[in-house]
Design an enzyme around this catalytic site. Structure first.
Site, PDB file in Angstrom:
ATOM      1  N   LYS A 230       0.825  -1.212   0.000  1.00  0.00           N
ATOM      2  CA  LYS A 230       0.000   0.000   0.000  1.00  0.00           C
ATOM      3  C   LYS A 230       0.865   1.270   0.000  1.00  0.00           C
ATOM      4  O   LYS A 230       0.646   2.209  -0.765  1.00  0.00           O
ATOM      5  CB  LYS A 230      -0.923  -0.008   1.221  1.00  0.00           C
ATOM      6  CG  LYS A 230      -1.653   1.278   1.464  1.00  0.00           C
ATOM      7  CD  LYS A 230      -2.672   1.545   0.392  1.00  0.00           C
ATOM      8  CE  LYS A 230      -3.198   2.955   0.492  1.00  0.00           C
ATOM      9  NZ  LYS A 230      -4.383   3.177  -0.299  1.00  0.00           N
ATOM     10  N   CYS A 284      -3.808  10.926   1.235  1.00  0.00           N
ATOM     11  CA  CYS A 284      -3.119   9.655   0.958  1.00  0.00           C
ATOM     12  C   CYS A 284      -1.737   9.887   0.355  1.00  0.00           C
ATOM     13  O   CYS A 284      -0.722   9.649   0.993  1.00  0.00           O
ATOM     14  CB  CYS A 284      -3.952   8.815   0.001  1.00  0.00           C
ATOM     15  SG  CYS A 284      -5.644   8.610   0.555  1.00  0.00           S
TER      16      CYS A 284
HETATM   17  N1  SAJ Z   1      -2.177  14.542  -9.092  1.00  0.00           N
HETATM   18  C1  SAJ Z   1      -1.374  15.285  -9.925  1.00  0.00           C
HETATM   19  N2  SAJ Z   1      -0.978  14.755 -11.119  1.00  0.00           N
HETATM   20  C2  SAJ Z   1      -1.370  13.509 -11.517  1.00  0.00           C
HETATM   21  C3  SAJ Z   1      -2.174  12.734 -10.647  1.00  0.00           C
HETATM   22  C4  SAJ Z   1      -2.573  13.299  -9.450  1.00  0.00           C
HETATM   23  O1  SAJ Z   1      -0.998  16.422  -9.606  1.00  0.00           O
HETATM   24  O2  SAJ Z   1      -0.983  13.094 -12.624  1.00  0.00           O
HETATM   25  C5  SAJ Z   1      -2.586  15.092  -7.787  1.00  0.00           C
HETATM   26  C6  SAJ Z   1      -4.102  15.226  -7.619  1.00  0.00           C
HETATM   27  O3  SAJ Z   1      -4.561  16.411  -8.187  1.00  0.00           O
HETATM   28  C7  SAJ Z   1      -4.225  15.196  -6.112  1.00  0.00           C
HETATM   29  C8  SAJ Z   1      -3.114  14.244  -5.689  1.00  0.00           C
HETATM   30  O4  SAJ Z   1      -2.217  14.176  -6.779  1.00  0.00           O
HETATM   31  O5  SAJ Z   1      -3.967  16.464  -5.558  1.00  0.00           O
HETATM   32  C9  SAJ Z   1      -3.606  12.846  -5.354  1.00  0.00           C
HETATM   33  O6  SAJ Z   1      -4.594  12.449  -6.270  1.00  0.00           O
HETATM   34  P1  SAJ Z   1      -4.641  10.993  -6.895  1.00  0.00           P
HETATM   35  O7  SAJ Z   1      -5.757  10.963  -7.842  1.00  0.00           O
HETATM   36  O8  SAJ Z   1      -3.312  10.628  -7.421  1.00  0.00           O
HETATM   37  O9  SAJ Z   1      -4.850  10.039  -5.655  1.00  0.00           O
HETATM   38  P2  SAJ Z   1      -5.856   9.994  -4.410  1.00  0.00           P
HETATM   39  O10 SAJ Z   1      -5.166  10.610  -3.245  1.00  0.00           O
HETATM   40  O11 SAJ Z   1      -7.199  10.467  -4.747  1.00  0.00           O
HETATM   41  O12 SAJ Z   1      -5.937   8.397  -4.232  1.00  0.00           O
HETATM   42  C10 SAJ Z   1      -4.739   7.661  -4.088  1.00  0.00           C
HETATM   43  C11 SAJ Z   1      -4.794   6.453  -5.047  1.00  0.00           C
HETATM   44  N3  SAJ Z   1      -3.490   5.807  -5.093  1.00  0.00           N
HETATM   45  C12 SAJ Z   1      -2.870   5.527  -6.266  1.00  0.00           C
HETATM   46  O13 SAJ Z   1      -3.322   5.855  -7.337  1.00  0.00           O
HETATM   47  C13 SAJ Z   1      -1.599   4.774  -6.196  1.00  0.00           C
HETATM   48  C14 SAJ Z   1      -5.878   5.476  -4.595  1.00  0.00           C
HETATM   49  O14 SAJ Z   1      -5.865   4.321  -5.398  1.00  0.00           O
HETATM   50  C15 SAJ Z   1      -5.661   5.114  -3.121  1.00  0.00           C
HETATM   51  O15 SAJ Z   1      -6.647   4.225  -2.659  1.00  0.00           O
HETATM   52  C16 SAJ Z   1      -5.730   6.388  -2.312  1.00  0.00           C
HETATM   53  O16 SAJ Z   1      -4.652   7.233  -2.738  1.00  0.00           O
HETATM   54  C17 SAJ Z   1      -5.587   6.032  -0.846  1.00  0.00           C
HETATM   55  O17 SAJ Z   1      -6.617   6.029  -0.153  1.00  0.00           O
HETATM   56  O18 SAJ Z   1      -4.492   5.697  -0.409  1.00  0.00           O
END
Ligand code: SAJ
Length: 444
Positions: A230, A284
């Site tokens: 995780k 997360c």
């Molecule tokens: N973000 C970027 N650029 C990207 C992708 C995301 O700047 O290319 C930013 C988003 O805007 C946001 C942050 O990153 O601010 C996190 O967003 P996210 O969509 O990457 O992830 P979370 O926090 O919504 O969910 C993550 C997920 N983990 C992964 O993709 C590895 C999800 O599957 C997990 O279950 C979740 O964390 C968790 O609960 O741990």
């Protein structure tokens, strides 16, 4: 409220529900009814399990018992309402004795970036107090490696009667949630799972449980590996985003369009660069990598550096915006989007909030206009902020601004027409307009 009697066999159909489903003999208690625990409870209930949810917050419990969601998540409102109406789900402030307990409580970091496991221990102790021998306790909260084993050891401090020959009579397993806000309903059902018990028996039991109600593959491992899986997933994403964010800062300096750069580089068959943004938010990705750093501070150099790069991105966006605003007298700056990412109303750890707060206190900004169509009211962070305008309509927010800073790529911002952006300074931190139209109205 109707409580379904515990059925004798898993083939029994539940006449009270609208779903033609199987009733499972095991009863479930989910502790923590937030973004993970509540959808898990509702979906388990829909799959025929008799579920009780426990949450310390009375308002949360009351609203769930009325079938009402206490946060936005697409598709979940109907499932919750049906689950409560069917009698398969109810909530209370303390857990009740059941066969399987799931812990889904927050695991934040402290100010000195150490894992804060107080909620996990509080939940575990409430469960220990009522658990019977042969219960299964599954930890879903993101946790440092070793947490599940430590919980099992802690059982002896609370319930020595549940320890026999030095071994717990309860099974303990770790099964991390992996769902993404905005798609939780679909992802809980279809994502693959990794399950690791502190014993092979606990692993097998937990795996069997997830196979009974989810459609993805369930991979069996041990608790420590599952915990590290995780943390690794979220750290991997953080490192990937940090690379994109660093590229965006380099590109600003050398005058290259980062979106064009990434689009072209991603045509390579083995390159897949993520999207830059205003910083990394949520509870997360911006948190979990620190759990690895805390466990191995001398070794986790890349993981730490990625966190620092992503944490520094809002300051870069603030600098760019203030340079733009300084060119205009009494500049009116509209911030589009305050949530931590697209199409959610979740403001936790949102870089957009930090940026908007910094802009509010900057003298280069004459008037700050905030707009997030998914967030219903002006966020509490701005309760004492004088002169900030809250504008629910994105078109009107843009109309009033000299500088438009797009902080979140909500689909709802598609209502803004290209013409409306003419003559304004656009700071598009997400490449929103770059991605959806050509030529793009990017002025930087
Ligand atoms: N973000 C970027 N650029 C990207 C992708 C995301 O700047 O290319 C930013 C988003 O805007 C946001 C942050 O990153 O601010 C996190 O967003 P996210 O969509 O990457 O992830 P979370 O926090 O919504 O969910 C993550 C997920 N983990 C992964 O993709 C590895 C999800 O599957 C997990 O279950 C979740 O964390 C968790 O609960 O741990």
């Amino acid at each position: 409220m109707k409580i379904m009697p515990k059925p004798a066999c898993p083939e029994t159909l539940c006449p009270e529900t609208i779903w033609p489903i199987t009733i499972w003999p095991e009863t479930i208690c989910v502790v923590g009814l937030g973004y993970i625990g509540l959808p898990t409870s509702a979906l388990l209930a829909r799959n025929g399990y008799r579920v009780m949810g426990a949450d310390l917050t009375r308002d949360v419990v009351d609203s769930i018992n009325l079938g009402r969601l206490h946060f936005e998540e697409p598709g979940l409102d109907v499932i919750l309402r049906d689950a409560v109406d069917s009698g398969n789900l109810d909530a209370a402030t303390t857990p009740r004795p059941v066969d399987i307990f799931i812990i889904a409580v927050p695991t934040p970091i402290s100010k000195d970036r150490q894992p804060d496991l107080r909620a996990v221990y509080k939940a575990a102790e409430a469960i220990f107090a009522i658990a019977a021998p042969d219960a299964l306790i599954i930890l879903e909260s993101t946790s440092p490696v070793g947490t599940t084993e430590q919980l099992a050891q802690h059982l002896g401090n609370i319930r020595p009667d549940l320890i026999q020959d030095g071994q717990p009579l309860i099974d303990f397993a770790y099964a991390p949630e992996r769902v993404i806000p905005g798609k939780i309903v679909m992802e809980i059902t279809t994502n693959d799972r990794v399950v690791g018990g502190i014993t092979p028996q606990a692993t097998a039991r937990a795996a069997k449980f997830y196979r009974s109600w989810t459609n993805g593959n369930v991979y069996e491992s041990d608790a420590r590996t599952a915990e590290m899986v995780k943390l690794t997933e979220n750290s991997s994403r953080d490192v990937g985003i940090a690379f994109a964010n660093e590229l965006s800062i380099i590109c600003d300096k050398i005058g290259v369009d980062v979106w064009e750069l990434i689009r072209l580089a991603n045509h390579h068959p083995r390159v897949n660069i993520l999207n830059p943004g205003p910083g990394v938010g949520g509870h997360c990705i911006a948190v979990d990598p620190w759990f690895i750093v805390a466990a191995a501070p001398d070794e986790a150099n890349l993981i730490r550096q990625a966190r620092l790069v992503n944490d520094a991105k809002p300051a870069h966006v603030i600098r760019e915006t203030l340079i733009a605003a300084a060119a205009i007298q009494h500049a009116r700056v509209a911030c589009l989007g305050l949530a931590f990412k697209a199409n959610v109303d979740d403001l936790r750890e949102s870089p957009a909030i930090d940026i908007a707060l910094a802009l509010h206190s900057a003298q280069q900004v004459g008037q700050l206009i905030l707009c997030d169509p998914l967030v219903r009211h002006m966020p509490a962070d701005f309760a004492d902020a004088v002169g900030v305008i809250w504008e629910a309509d994105p078109v009107r927010a843009v109309e009033q601004a000299d500088v438009v800073i797009l902080l979140v790529d909500h689909d709802r911002f598609r209502v803004i027409q290209q013409d409306a952006l003419q003559g304004k300074i656009i700071i598009d931190t997400r490449g929103f307009w770059r991605k959806q139209c050509a030529p793009a109205p990017i002025l930087r």
